[in-house]
Design a protein around this motif. Structure first.
Motif, PDB file in Angstrom:
ATOM      1  N   ASN A 124       6.928  -7.540   8.545  1.00  0.00           N
ATOM      2  CA  ASN A 124       8.274  -6.978   8.504  1.00  0.00           C
ATOM      3  C   ASN A 124       8.814  -6.815   9.919  1.00  0.00           C
ATOM      4  O   ASN A 124       8.056  -6.471  10.834  1.00  0.00           O
ATOM      5  CB  ASN A 124       8.213  -5.621   7.786  1.00  0.00           C
ATOM      6  CG  ASN A 124       9.570  -4.992   7.627  1.00  0.00           C
ATOM      7  OD1 ASN A 124      10.106  -4.441   8.583  1.00  0.00           O
ATOM      8  ND2 ASN A 124      10.114  -5.073   6.436  1.00  0.00           N
TER       9      ASN A 124
ATOM     10  N   ASP B  71       5.904  -7.815   4.395  1.00  0.00           N
ATOM     11  CA  ASP B  71       6.990  -7.494   3.472  1.00  0.00           C
ATOM     12  C   ASP B  71       6.857  -8.391   2.238  1.00  0.00           C
ATOM     13  O   ASP B  71       5.921  -9.207   2.167  1.00  0.00           O
ATOM     14  CB  ASP B  71       8.342  -7.628   4.168  1.00  0.00           C
ATOM     15  CG  ASP B  71       8.663  -9.023   4.650  1.00  0.00           C
ATOM     16  OD1 ASP B  71       8.014  -9.983   4.209  1.00  0.00           O
ATOM     17  OD2 ASP B  71       9.575  -9.158   5.479  1.00  0.00           O
TER      18      ASP B  71
ATOM     19  N   ASP C 280       1.279  -4.645   7.035  1.00  0.00           N
ATOM     20  CA  ASP C 280       2.449  -4.959   7.867  1.00  0.00           C
ATOM     21  C   ASP C 280       3.410  -5.920   7.164  1.00  0.00           C
ATOM     22  O   ASP C 280       4.517  -6.144   7.642  1.00  0.00           O
ATOM     23  CB  ASP C 280       2.009  -5.622   9.184  1.00  0.00           C
ATOM     24  CG  ASP C 280       1.182  -4.705  10.072  1.00  0.00           C
ATOM     25  OD1 ASP C 280       1.153  -3.483   9.827  1.00  0.00           O
ATOM     26  OD2 ASP C 280       0.562  -5.228  11.017  1.00  0.00           O
TER      27      ASP C 280
END
Length: 151
Positions: A39, A33, A31
């Motif tokens: 993100n 970034d 999940d």
């Protein structure tokens, strides 16, 4: 004379206790970034987990033969970044009923703090005509039991 715009009143902080349906979720490593936090798009997936758990559970399903519910709008207020690893609690509740649509309000809590609040508008659609159709009474009755506290 003051040329500064008036300060907007702050929205009240959501309280998990106001959301009658809750589901647990986790922050997955995938999940994240490049900045190392979840993100912003994944928040929509967390919200989806909450809605699907509420709508698809056999005890409270809003399913009606020949109809489906499609999302037409999603709003999100991001309040806190989420980092891996972590456990989340997603709260969902009915915010508003319309003729052929309804709105659900949702929150994502991490360690007792609200990380995001969202609002989704869903429209009842006839599967044959692919057009909006009035909410059936059976769906209204099942949705109504999940009203947000204070509604």
């Amino acid at each position: 004379m003051n040329d500064q715009p008036a300060e907007r009143p702050k929205k009240p902080t959501p309280q998990l206790a106001d959301y009658p349906h809750r589901v647990a979720e986790i922050i997955r490593f995938g999940d994240l970034d490049p900045q190392g936090h979840a993100n912003q798009a994944i928040f929509l997936t967390y919200f989806e987990s909450g809605r699907v758990a509420m709508f698809r559970n056999p005890d409270l399903s809003i399913g009606v033969p020949g109809l489906t519910f499609v999302m037409v709008r999603m709003e999100v207020d991001y309040m806190k970044e989420l980092r891996w690893p972590g456990n989340l609690e997603i709260g969902t509740g009915l915010a508003e009923l319309g003729c052929s649509s309804f709105k659900v309000a949702q929150v994502i809590f991490h360690d007792g703090v609200c990380a995001a609040a969202g609002r989704a508008t869903l429209v009842c659609m006839d599967l044959k005509t692919r057009r909006a159709t009035p909410l059936p009474q059976a769906a209204i009755e099942r949705l109504s039991q999940w009203k947000l506290k204070g509604m």
